[in-house]
Design a protein around this motif. Structure first.
Motif, PDB file in Angstrom:
ATOM      1  N   THR A 205      37.820  30.082  44.332  1.00 39.59           N
ATOM      2  CA  THR A 205      38.515  31.118  45.109  1.00 39.59           C
ATOM      3  C   THR A 205      37.687  32.391  45.172  1.00 39.59           C
ATOM      4  N   LEU A 206      37.158  32.811  44.019  1.00 39.37           N
ATOM      5  CA  LEU A 206      36.337  34.020  43.991  1.00 39.37           C
ATOM      6  C   LEU A 206      35.084  33.850  44.843  1.00 39.37           C
ATOM      7  N   MET A 207      34.502  32.652  44.823  1.00 36.46           N
ATOM      8  CA  MET A 207      33.303  32.401  45.615  1.00 36.46           C
ATOM      9  C   MET A 207      33.595  32.514  47.102  1.00 36.46           C
ATOM     10  N   ILE A 210      33.670  36.145  47.863  1.00 40.46           N
ATOM     11  CA  ILE A 210      32.316  36.708  47.816  1.00 40.46           C
ATOM     12  C   ILE A 210      31.549  36.349  49.087  1.00 40.46           C
ATOM     13  N   GLU A 211      31.676  35.105  49.522  1.00 45.01           N
ATOM     14  CA  GLU A 211      30.983  34.677  50.733  1.00 45.01           C
ATOM     15  C   GLU A 211      31.523  35.375  51.981  1.00 45.01           C
ATOM     16  N   SER A 212      32.785  35.784  51.945  1.00 47.46           N
ATOM     17  CA  SER A 212      33.345  36.500  53.096  1.00 47.46           C
ATOM     18  C   SER A 212      32.745  37.891  53.246  1.00 47.46           C
ATOM     19  N   PHE A 213      32.074  38.374  52.210  1.00 50.12           N
ATOM     20  CA  PHE A 213      31.524  39.732  52.258  1.00 50.12           C
ATOM     21  C   PHE A 213      30.408  39.853  53.286  1.00 50.12           C
ATOM     22  N   ARG A 214      29.657  38.770  53.543  1.00 50.70           N
ATOM     23  CA  ARG A 214      28.577  38.866  54.530  1.00 50.70           C
ATOM     24  C   ARG A 214      29.150  39.267  55.894  1.00 50.70           C
ATOM     25  N   ARG A 215      30.237  38.594  56.298  1.00 50.94           N
ATOM     26  CA  ARG A 215      30.876  38.958  57.554  1.00 50.94           C
ATOM     27  C   ARG A 215      31.625  40.275  57.411  1.00 50.94           C
ATOM     28  N   HIS A 398      33.846  45.942  45.654  1.00 49.41           N
ATOM     29  CA  HIS A 398      34.735  44.809  45.408  1.00 49.41           C
ATOM     30  C   HIS A 398      33.928  43.530  45.225  1.00 49.41           C
ATOM     31  N   CYS A 399      32.908  43.344  46.058  1.00 48.01           N
ATOM     32  CA  CYS A 399      32.092  42.138  45.975  1.00 48.01           C
ATOM     33  C   CYS A 399      31.403  42.030  44.611  1.00 48.01           C
ATOM     34  N   ARG A 400      30.851  43.139  44.155  1.00 44.96           N
ATOM     35  CA  ARG A 400      30.160  43.121  42.858  1.00 44.96           C
ATOM     36  C   ARG A 400      31.127  42.843  41.716  1.00 44.96           C
ATOM     37  N   ALA A 401      32.342  43.388  41.801  1.00 47.05           N
ATOM     38  CA  ALA A 401      33.340  43.122  40.760  1.00 47.05           C
ATOM     39  C   ALA A 401      33.726  41.643  40.757  1.00 47.05           C
ATOM     40  N   LEU A 402      33.848  41.051  41.942  1.00 43.84           N
ATOM     41  CA  LEU A 402      34.162  39.623  42.028  1.00 43.84           C
ATOM     42  C   LEU A 402      33.025  38.774  41.467  1.00 43.84           C
ATOM     43  N   GLU A 403      31.793  39.157  41.763  1.00 46.19           N
ATOM     44  CA  GLU A 403      30.640  38.428  41.235  1.00 46.19           C
ATOM     45  C   GLU A 403      30.604  38.497  39.711  1.00 46.19           C
ATOM     46  N   ALA A 404      30.894  39.693  39.168  1.00 43.25           N
ATOM     47  CA  ALA A 404      30.890  39.848  37.709  1.00 43.25           C
ATOM     48  C   ALA A 404      32.010  39.021  37.073  1.00 43.25           C
ATOM     49  N   ALA A 405      33.195  39.034  37.706  1.00 46.50           N
ATOM     50  CA  ALA A 405      34.324  38.250  37.181  1.00 46.50           C
ATOM     51  C   ALA A 405      34.007  36.764  37.222  1.00 46.50           C
ATOM     52  N   ARG A 406      33.405  36.309  38.313  1.00 48.23           N
ATOM     53  CA  ARG A 406      33.080  34.886  38.438  1.00 48.23           C
ATOM     54  C   ARG A 406      32.048  34.463  37.391  1.00 48.23           C
ATOM     55  N   ALA A 407      31.071  35.335  37.132  1.00 45.66           N
ATOM     56  CA  ALA A 407      30.054  35.018  36.125  1.00 45.66           C
ATOM     57  C   ALA A 407      30.683  34.902  34.736  1.00 45.66           C
ATOM     58  N   HIS A 435      37.202  43.085  35.267  1.00 53.31           N
ATOM     59  CA  HIS A 435      36.469  43.267  36.520  1.00 53.31           C
ATOM     60  C   HIS A 435      37.398  43.153  37.725  1.00 53.31           C
ATOM     61  N   LEU A 436      38.340  42.223  37.686  1.00 54.12           N
ATOM     62  CA  LEU A 436      39.308  42.115  38.776  1.00 54.12           C
ATOM     63  C   LEU A 436      40.195  43.354  38.841  1.00 54.12           C
ATOM     64  N   GLY A 437      40.538  43.885  37.673  1.00 49.95           N
ATOM     65  CA  GLY A 437      41.344  45.100  37.626  1.00 49.95           C
ATOM     66  C   GLY A 437      40.636  46.306  38.208  1.00 49.95           C
ATOM     67  N   GLU A 438      39.296  46.318  38.129  1.00 50.82           N
ATOM     68  CA  GLU A 438      38.529  47.431  38.689  1.00 50.82           C
ATOM     69  C   GLU A 438      38.726  47.532  40.200  1.00 50.82           C
ATOM     70  N   ILE A 439      38.960  46.407  40.862  1.00 49.60           N
ATOM     71  CA  ILE A 439      39.100  46.411  42.316  1.00 49.60           C
ATOM     72  C   ILE A 439      40.345  47.179  42.732  1.00 49.60           C
ATOM     73  N   THR A 440      41.452  46.921  42.068  1.00 46.85           N
ATOM     74  CA  THR A 440      42.714  47.565  42.434  1.00 46.85           C
ATOM     75  C   THR A 440      42.995  48.826  41.627  1.00 46.85           C
ATOM     76  N   GLY A 441      42.146  49.097  40.622  1.00 47.68           N
ATOM     77  CA  GLY A 441      42.305  50.323  39.859  1.00 47.68           C
ATOM     78  C   GLY A 441      43.217  50.217  38.670  1.00 47.68           C
ATOM     79  N   GLU A 442      43.467  49.007  38.198  1.00 45.10           N
ATOM     80  CA  GLU A 442      44.372  48.839  37.056  1.00 45.10           C
ATOM     81  C   GLU A 442      43.658  48.995  35.729  1.00 45.10           C
ATOM     82  N   THR A 443      42.356  48.779  35.709  1.00 46.32           N
ATOM     83  CA  THR A 443      41.595  48.929  34.463  1.00 46.32           C
ATOM     84  C   THR A 443      40.229  49.485  34.766  1.00 46.32           C
TER      85      THR A 443
END
Length: 460
Positions: A205-207, A210-215, A398-407, A435-443
């Motif tokens: 799902t995260l991938m 992440i791939e949607s970020f190019r578009r 957001h993309c970088r946070a998703l990449e970090a979470a996926r790793a 890392h996911l929380g960083e996107i929405t500002g929860e952590t």
């Protein structure tokens, strides 16, 4: 960060002459300040929220009238910021606006910093951080589709998408924590194979996001598209045809275009920065040499290229040399002047364009220009084009946070597969959740707030 318990004010509409200007104020003393500067034409209970009231703005120092205005009150927490808030609509004259803001500040308010209204909305739980960033994207949009994508994100589509993923992670964390805490009591725990399957599902799902970020990046930032080729092959004519206006000078003299010419256009809802470049050839003219070097640089820097060849004259070695510079670049071959007798064989066309997509056009008659637009759009956005539904990542943070979470999830999966203690996986999964929380500002966002909201306009 300034004290968020202050009352702030700012002009919320663009500065300059206009029919209406809106001054916004928010904070604990907003209503008291309004009482000090505003006299309604008809007595209306101040407790009525969201009601626009006509009246006069008075200078509190000398009681002189500044302007006639409409005042709307929004009571906490049912306001944009979550605080008591007021909006004053007066005539759009900078002298009147300045006098009003000076009067507001004389009663204890201060000028808002860039993005401070939206930051207060975030801090008071009215919106999450992804929604706050989308507010700026809506304002900065230059096409309707850009605004629609940003509008969906402002409505919370990113947070809504991330929420079930976070819930899955939390459930897995609870299971692993239980295995450690109550291992001696033989608490039943799903097998590692099942946890592995769930984590791999989350990674997939995260991938996808992440791939949607190019578009998404291209939708948010636009596309850079350069027209390149040899001299006098019709680059400037094609530039004008795509713009549907005579922007670039067109002559029969090779080397007429000696510098980059840029214009913006809307291509199926995507903003495109189109560049006309100097013809690539050997030249002893120092001015033309600079233009040619800029053309070569544009080939590297652009998101995609339109490579133009003139099929009304025989294929030359110089044409082939341009084609040789396209390796590794994204490009479309335009075979221009198809309304004339072609001098290129099918072998010549393949030799010039390699394996890139090609199309025949006539800039003079307009033949093939719309088809070229469609082909460029498909090449940039992919065969699916614009997907109107679903979650799309447009923000690099957001993309970088998703990449970090996926790793981190990947490290946890590896630890479980190698038979290591659940504690190793727990550490990785906690970091992934952060890392996911960083996107929405929860952590973990304290250090991000200043950088994000400083990019907003003052009254937002």
């Amino acid at each position: 960060m300034k004290d968020i318990t202050d009352t702030i004010c700012a002009l919320a509409t663009p500065a300059g002459r206009s029919g209406i200007a809106v001054v916004r104020l928010s904070g604990p003393n907003a209503f008291a300040i309004l009482e000090g500067i505003f006299t309604p034409s008809i007595k209306v209970a101040n407790s009525v929220p969201g009601t626009a009231v006509l009246g006069k703005i008075l200078n509190p120092q000398n009681n002189c009238e500044i302007d006639e205005a409409m005042v709307t009150r929004f009571r906490s927490p049912r306001s944009y910021t979550g605080e008591d808030m007021g909006e004053i609509s007066l005539h759009g004259n900078l002298v009147l606006v300045a006098a009003l803001i000076e009067s507001i500040c004389s009663l204890g308010a201060r000028l808002a910093e860039p993005g401070e209204f939206t930051m207060r909305a975030f801090l008071h739980g009215k919106i999450d951080l992804a929604q706050a960033e989308a507010v700026r994207d809506v304002i900065d949009s230059t096409t309707l589709y850009q605004a629609q994508v940003a509008g969906r994100q402002r409505a919370g589509i990113v947070g809504q998408g991330i929420r079930p993923v976070k819930e899955q992670l939390v459930n897995i964390l609870v299971q692993l924590e239980s295995a450690i805490e109550f291992g001696e009591e033989d608490i039943e725990l799903q097998g590692r194979v099942e946890i592995d399957r769930k984590l791999e599902g989350i990674r997939e799902t995260l991938m996808n996001w992440i791939e949607s970020f190019r578009r998404g990046r291209l939708i948010r930032e636009g596309i850079s598209l350069a027209i390149v080729g040899g001299p006098n092959v019709g680059k400037s004519s094609l530039f004008n045809a795509l713009l549907a206006q005579q922007r670039a000078i067109v002559t029969d003299i090779p080397g007429t275009t000696r510098d980059l010419i840029s214009e913006s256009l809307n291509m199926n809802g995507i903003p495109v920065r189109l560049q006309d470049t100097a013809g690539i050839r050997e030249s002893v003219n120092p001015v033309e040499q600079i233009g040619i070097e800029r053309s070569r640089q544009a080939m590297v820097d652009s998101d995609a290229l339109i490579v133009v060849g003139d099929v009304s004259r025989p294929l030359s070695r110089k044409d082939l040399e341009i084609g040789e510079q396209l390796d590794g670049l994204r490009y479309i071959v335009v075979l221009n002047k198809c309304d004339l007798e072609t001098k290129w064989t099918e072998t010549d066309k393949r030799a010039f364009g390699g394996y890139g997509k090609s199309i025949e056009v006539s800039c003079k008659s307009g033949l093939g220009i719309q088809a070229l637009r469609d082909l460029v759009f498909e090449e940039i956005m992919g065969p699916k084009g614009i997907e109107s539904d679903g979650m799309m990542i447009t923000n690099i943070r957001h993309c970088r946070a998703l990449e970090a979470a996926r790793a981190e999830i990947g490290h946890a999966v590896l630890a479980l597969r190698e038979g290591l203690s659940e504690e190793f996986a727990l550490s990785n999964l906690h970091r992934a959740l952060g890392h996911l929380g960083e996107i929405t500002g929860e952590t973990g966002v304290e250090d991000l707030l200043g950088a994000i909201f400083s990019q907003f306009c003052i009254g937002k």
